[in-house]
Design an enzyme around this catalytic site. Structure first.
Site, PDB file in Angstrom:
ATOM      1  N   HIS A 113       0.819  -1.209   0.000  1.00 35.10           N
ATOM      2  CA  HIS A 113       0.000   0.000   0.000  1.00 35.10           C
ATOM      3  C   HIS A 113       0.855   1.262   0.000  1.00 35.10           C
ATOM      4  O   HIS A 113       0.325   2.360   0.060  1.00 35.10           O
ATOM      5  CB  HIS A 113      -0.865  -0.018   1.251  1.00 35.10           C
ATOM      6  CG  HIS A 113      -0.053  -0.306   2.482  1.00 35.10           C
ATOM      7  ND1 HIS A 113       0.433  -1.583   2.737  1.00 35.10           N
ATOM      8  CD2 HIS A 113       0.425   0.489   3.447  1.00 35.10           C
ATOM      9  CE1 HIS A 113       1.162  -1.550   3.837  1.00 35.10           C
ATOM     10  NE2 HIS A 113       1.179  -0.310   4.287  1.00 35.10           N
ATOM     11  N   ASP A 280      -3.839  -7.309  -1.788  1.00 33.27           N
ATOM     12  CA  ASP A 280      -4.110  -8.220  -0.670  1.00 33.27           C
ATOM     13  C   ASP A 280      -4.942  -7.579   0.440  1.00 33.27           C
ATOM     14  O   ASP A 280      -5.482  -8.279   1.280  1.00 33.27           O
ATOM     15  CB  ASP A 280      -2.812  -8.848  -0.118  1.00 33.27           C
ATOM     16  CG  ASP A 280      -1.794  -7.834   0.333  1.00 33.27           C
ATOM     17  OD1 ASP A 280      -2.056  -6.613   0.208  1.00 33.27           O
ATOM     18  OD2 ASP A 280      -0.715  -8.256   0.803  1.00 33.27           O
ATOM     19  N   ARG A 281      -5.046  -6.253   0.440  1.00 33.69           N
ATOM     20  CA  ARG A 281      -5.875  -5.612   1.478  1.00 33.69           C
ATOM     21  C   ARG A 281      -7.277  -5.326   0.951  1.00 33.69           C
ATOM     22  O   ARG A 281      -7.489  -5.267  -0.260  1.00 33.69           O
ATOM     23  CB  ARG A 281      -5.250  -4.274   1.893  1.00 33.69           C
ATOM     24  CG  ARG A 281      -3.935  -4.443   2.593  1.00 33.69           C
ATOM     25  CD  ARG A 281      -3.447  -3.130   3.157  1.00 33.69           C
ATOM     26  NE  ARG A 281      -2.251  -3.384   3.937  1.00 33.69           N
ATOM     27  CZ  ARG A 281      -1.789  -2.609   4.891  1.00 33.69           C
ATOM     28  NH1 ARG A 281      -2.412  -1.488   5.189  1.00 33.69           N
ATOM     29  NH2 ARG A 281      -0.700  -2.930   5.553  1.00 33.69           N
ATOM     30  N   LYS A 375      -3.114 -12.755   2.354  1.00 36.94           N
ATOM     31  CA  LYS A 375      -4.416 -12.130   2.498  1.00 36.94           C
ATOM     32  C   LYS A 375      -4.905 -11.751   1.104  1.00 36.94           C
ATOM     33  O   LYS A 375      -4.111 -11.661   0.172  1.00 36.94           O
ATOM     34  CB  LYS A 375      -4.346 -10.939   3.428  1.00 36.94           C
ATOM     35  CG  LYS A 375      -3.340  -9.882   3.070  1.00 36.94           C
ATOM     36  CD  LYS A 375      -3.215  -8.897   4.222  1.00 36.94           C
ATOM     37  CE  LYS A 375      -2.234  -7.800   3.895  1.00 36.94           C
ATOM     38  NZ  LYS A 375      -1.037  -7.867   4.743  1.00 36.94           N
TER      39      LYS A 375
HETATM   40  C1  G1P Z   1       1.686  -3.668   8.269  1.00 33.83           C
HETATM   41  C2  G1P Z   1       0.447  -4.145   8.994  1.00 33.83           C
HETATM   42  C3  G1P Z   1       0.447  -5.650   9.075  1.00 33.83           C
HETATM   43  C4  G1P Z   1       0.570  -6.239   7.669  1.00 33.83           C
HETATM   44  C5  G1P Z   1       1.783  -5.656   6.971  1.00 33.83           C
HETATM   45  C6  G1P Z   1       1.871  -6.101   5.517  1.00 33.83           C
HETATM   46  O1  G1P Z   1       2.835  -4.062   8.976  1.00 33.83           O
HETATM   47  O2  G1P Z   1       0.356  -3.594  10.281  1.00 33.83           O
HETATM   48  O3  G1P Z   1      -0.725  -6.084   9.699  1.00 33.83           O
HETATM   49  O4  G1P Z   1       0.692  -7.635   7.728  1.00 33.83           O
HETATM   50  O5  G1P Z   1       1.718  -4.229   6.985  1.00 33.83           O
HETATM   51  O6  G1P Z   1       0.752  -5.695   4.782  1.00 33.83           O
HETATM   52  P1  G1P Z   1       3.627  -3.081   9.964  1.00 33.83           P
HETATM   53  O7  G1P Z   1       3.967  -1.855   9.164  1.00 33.83           O
HETATM   54  O8  G1P Z   1       2.674  -2.743  11.057  1.00 33.83           O
HETATM   55  O9  G1P Z   1       4.810  -3.862  10.421  1.00 33.83           O
HETATM   56 ZN    ZN Z   2      -0.702  -5.188   0.245  1.00 25.61          ZN
END
Ligand code: G1P
Ligand code: ZN
Length: 542
Positions: A113, A280-281, A375
């Site tokens: 993202h 994936d989100r 996901k």
């Molecule tokens: C973040 C989200 C986590 C997800 C990851 C990858 O990681 O919090 O749940 O699995 O992105 O999409 P973080 O930046 O918190 O380590």
């Molecule tokens: Zn993603």
């Protein structure tokens, strides 16, 4: 012809929550991508003659690294590469291709993202043969190798034509350019009642899907418009752009604000959804109601049996520790296991492989099931549509009934982005120092029941992952959780997760930030967020 090239290590190639993520100029340094890809191959064993899947989310630098990865796979002895046309494969689609064609593994190029473009983010992630992100023992080995690497191997051949499906040969390795969408669309059709969803839509139910100029555009066009019959235009921003149109392809209430406004308007469509850079989100908004990802996990789990792929029921539910406890009560009612894992999809792999969990989710807009090992944004949207088609009720009614049955977990995440790293580490260290003295302390009406730094004992491989987030649990089921992001590329990001359980249905209508106001103040009091970071407000509230 295979070339062996001398190189020197980079000190910063440690994979984070989801692969190696850096700014594009970092990846553009001499041999930077090559070093990391060779470190992946050097950390693996037994892939000679096997298949490697390669694809990415189409962001800036995707095509360049795909060419490098293909030529290096050939030089390192893979037998076959499957690559998505145009270098495109969404993360869940890549996971599916790895599984379907029994590949040895896959290289997924994405920074999820995070924004894309010449000065924005890029990433490389390795997925193992089950289709899921490499577990820590593999990523640790990759990092260790990257610290001492002195050569890499690459085939000296012209670039592969990524834009035409078909097969070519590189130094004895076959490269097949595949349609990135069709296998995935077939999988979705096998899980969900497309006839029921088609009927719902034909009956006037309006769906909008915002692909955020990212990878899900072609997937959503094919599935939602072509196969499910939604009118043209139902899928917005469907052309994947290398810079995502200059936006953050993050489907949350900040970056998908326009969709949110549309869904809150009096003439709103029935159902709005979005996905992120690599697909994936998910973001799910019913007319007049944003469904938090934690609630979405619980509601999908409670209703999954309405979709053909899950008609036999669920084996168990898994959620990351910071995700709200809403799913826990669904698991309790269903009499199935509930597993609490550290943040990051890689921790779900063992539970899915062992058949202990069927559905998994994270508060960060990630939901998925045992159909792949990532996901899956569109999967969550389609499961919602399947449930709406069978229940013939609005998302708003489904949510209200769910809360009346199970109680409501008010939930919010406050992110403080690009905080000074020392300040962020100091804040976490100071929290750790308080862990033994916090239990029993009162803050207004809130009394601390327990406080710890979450550590996970994997029930399958018995590995232990420590320091996965500071949890402060209050009597009555409220809690605040603090952790530092493992995906950021500049400074530190402090995430504060705030949750209150409200069993009383007459109190299910409160604004979330209001319902959490006292916990938000206590979080600052305990952690000293304002004084330590100098921030008076979070950068993003989701
Ligand atoms: C973040 C989200 C986590 C997800 C990851 C990858 O990681 O919090 O749940 O699995 O992105 O999409 P973080 O930046 O918190 O380590
Ligand atoms: Zn993603």
């Amino acid at each position: 012809m295979i070339r062996t090239v001398t190189t020197t290590p980079y000190g910063d190639q440690k994979p984070g929550t989801s692969g190696l993520r850096k700014k594009v100029p970092v990846f553009q340094q001499k041999n930077y991508a090559e070093n990391f890809i060779q470190s992946i191959f050097d950390a693996l064993e037994g892939f000679a003659g096997q298949t490697l899947v390669i694809g990415g989310d189409g962001r800036f630098y995707n095509r360049e690294v795909i060419q490098i990865a293909i030529k290096m796979a050939a030089a390192n002895g893979f037998g076959r590469v499957l690559v998505g046309r145009g270098g495109i494969l969404s993360t869940p689609a890549a996971s599916n291709v790895i599984r379907k064609y029994e590949a040895f593994g896959g290289i997924v190029l994405s920074a999820s993202h995070n924004p894309g473009g010449p000065t924005e983010d890029f990433g490389i992630k390795y997925n193992i043969g089950n289709g899921g992100p490499a577990p820590e023992k593999v990523t640790d080995a990759i990092y260790a190798r990257s610290q001492v690497i002195d050569t890499y191997k690459i085939s000296d051949v012209a670039d592969v034509n990524l834009d035409a499906e078909g097969t070519q040969d590189i130094d004895g390795m076959t490269v097949t350019v595949i349609d990135p969408v069709s296998d995935y669309a077939t999988l979705m059709e096998s899980l969900f009642d497309f006839d029921a969803i088609r009927k719902l839509i034909a009956g006037g139910f309006r769906v909008v899907f915002d692909a955020m100029s990212a990878v899900t555009g072609p997937y959503a066009k094919e599935i939602i418009e072509k196969r499910l019959g939604a009118p043209k235009g139902s899928v917005m921003n469907f052309i994947p752009l290398p810079d995502f149109g200059g936006h953050h392809p993050d489907p949350n209430l900040v970056h998908a604000r326009a969709l949110y406004e549309t869904m809150m308007a009096p003439d709103a469509p029935d159902f709005g959804a979005a996905s992120d850079g690599d697909g994936d989100r998910n973001l799910v908004i019913g007319r007049g109601i944003f469904i938090t990802p934690s609630d979405s996990l619980a509601m999908l789990a409670a209703n999954a049996h309405l979709a053909p792929g899950y008609a036999k029921g669920l084996a168990g539910i898994a959620r990351s520790m910071p995700t709200s406890g809403a799913a826990d009560r669904v698991a309790e009612k269903l009499g199935i296991g509930l597993y609490e894992t550290p943040t990051g999809w890689k921790f779900f792999g063992n539970l899915l492989d062992e058949g202990m969990a069927t559905i998994c989710g994270e508060e960060s807009a990630g939901t998925g099931s045992n159909h792949v090992r990532e996901k899956d944004g569109l999967w969550a949207v389609l499961l919602w549509l399947n449930i709406l088609a069978v229940r013939k009720e609005s998302a708003l009614d489904i949510a209200a009934k769910h809360w009346a049955t199970y109680g409501r977990n008010y939930y919010s995440r406050h992110d403080y982005e690009e905080v000074d790293s020392d300040a962020a580490n100091g804040l976490v260290a100071a929290l750790r120092d308080q862990l033994s003295t916090l239990p029993g302390k009162s803050f207004g009406a809130l009394k601390v029941a327990t406080a710890d730094d979450f550590s996970y004992h994997d029930p399958v491989d018995h590995s232990v992952s420590k320091n996965q987030g500071i949890r402060i649990l209050f009597e009555g089921g409220s809690r605040v959780v603090f952790r530092l992001s493992g995906t950021g590329t500049s400074g530190a990001t402090l995430r504060v997760y705030i949750e209150r359980f409200e069993p009383d249905p007459t109190r299910h209508d409160i604004d979330t930030q209001e319902a959490l106001a006292d916990l938000i103040l206590v979080a600052d009091e305990i952690a000293g967020i304002k004084t330590r970071t100098g921030r008076t407000e979070p950068s993003v509230i989701t």
